[in-house]
Enzyme design. Structure first.
Site, short mmCIF file in Angstrom:
data_model
loop_
_atom_site.label_atom_id
_atom_site.label_comp_id
_atom_site.label_asym_id
_atom_site.label_seq_id
_atom_site.Cartn_x
_atom_site.Cartn_y
_atom_site.Cartn_z
N LYS A 158 0.96 -1.35 0.05
CA LYS A 158 0.15 -0.08 0.15
C LYS A 158 1.01 1.23 0.01
CE LYS A 158 -4.17 1.86 2.13
NZ LYS A 158 -5.04 1.41 0.87
N ALA A 159 1.33 1.53 -0.97
CA ALA A 159 2.70 2.52 -1.25
C ALA A 159 1.78 3.77 -1.72
CB ALA A 159 3.61 1.82 -2.22
#
Length: 302
Positions: A158-159
């Site tokens: 979850k960048a």
């Protein structure tokens, strides 16, 4: 007009201490601002309890590893900090945003010596829509942007950088009068919305894209388990765009949208019906359980 997110009362947990909201700032030369070296989570608070908190904390640490940095806190410490922030801000129903990022010690693509900072904020946030409003269904456009291949980006994380094309897609959809956009993947297969996973009802079975190049959402996994509890067969597979013509119902799942039906995606039309209503109710019940720690245990926290 609602207050901006930099000018609010309250407290943010910042590198191990609770700081006043307005004092929780970063330098303009932080590596994350220039090179997107940040990972984050989005969590919901129901009745004072953070739903699936530990799974979110585990994913935050794993996302950091995928971006080649170590979050300097354990899962247990992040859990405790999230709960402390909720308590400090008197949140009953709200949203929690943990984030970890590279600091300003180095400026350039190479950044091995940057400090890894962690902050956690929380604010009041009731459900996006009432159940009645949700049953009207979202109108979605098909995005021009595609989710990248796992060989081109750390798609299991979850960048922050992975959301740039989501913002572009959602802005274009909203400018055209839609609520959101559906993104295809690098192969042209159905992937996800800009911040949520997608499901389709076809021939009495629930079909959802295989998350092999986009996030396998925690809400997604929760809804799969709830559907199986209801005796609904769930099939995870690659879905061609034209197959949407065979679906009678469709809905999104995510921390923010929870379970929200869809009425149209481009040329494809759907009628929010009994399945959507059943899973909306099952999810609402699940997140409001007295002890969220006893909620469904998913097969993976990655």
């Amino acid at each position: 007009m609602s207050p901006t997110f930099d000018d609010r009362d309250g407290y943010i947990w910042y590198n191990g201490e609770m700081k006043p909201w307005r004092d929780s700032q970063v330098h303009v030369l932080s590596h994350a601002l220039h090179y997107a070296s940040a990972v984050f989570e989005g969590e919901r608070v129901y009745g004072g309890n953070i739903f699936k908190l530990t799974e979110h904390s585990q994913r935050l640490i794993r996302s950091g590893e995928l971006l080649d940095f170590k979050v300097p806190y354990t899962v247990e410490e992040i859990d405790a900090a999230c709960n402390a922030v909720v308590k400090a801000n008197n949140i009953v129903d709200g949203y929690v945003r943990p984030i970890a990022w590279r600091g300003s010690e180095m400026m350039g693509v190479s950044a091995q010596s940057t400090r890894i900072n962690v902050a956690i904020a929380a604010w009041e946030w009731p459900s996006y829509f009432s159940p009645e409003a949700r049953m009207k269904g979202l109108r979605m456009q098909i995005s021009d942007w595609q989710r990248p291949a796992p060989t081109t980006a750390p798609t299991a994380s979850k960048a922050a950088g992975l959301y740039m094309i989501c913002t572009l897609s959602k802005h274009k959809a909203e400018a055209a009068g839609y609520n959101d956009a559906l993104m295809m993947d690098y192969r042209g297969l159905v992937a996800e919305a800009t911040g949520a996973n997608i499901f389709f009802l076809m021939d009495g079975k629930l079909h959802t894209p295989t998350p092999d190049c986009f996030l396998d959402g925690i809400t997604r996994r929760t809804v799969i388990d709830l559907a199986k509890r209801e005796g609904i067969e769930v099939i995870e597979r690659h879905i061609q765009p034209e197959e949407m013509a065979n679906a009678t119902e469709a809905f999104l799942t995510g921390t923010a949208v929870e379970v929200t039906p869809i009425s149209e995606i481009g040329q494809y039309k759907f009628t929010p019906g009994q399945l959507s209503q059943t899973l909306m109710g099952a999810y609402d019940h699940e997140v409001r359980r007295t002890d969220n720690r006893a909620a469904l245990v998913s097969t993976s926290a990655a």
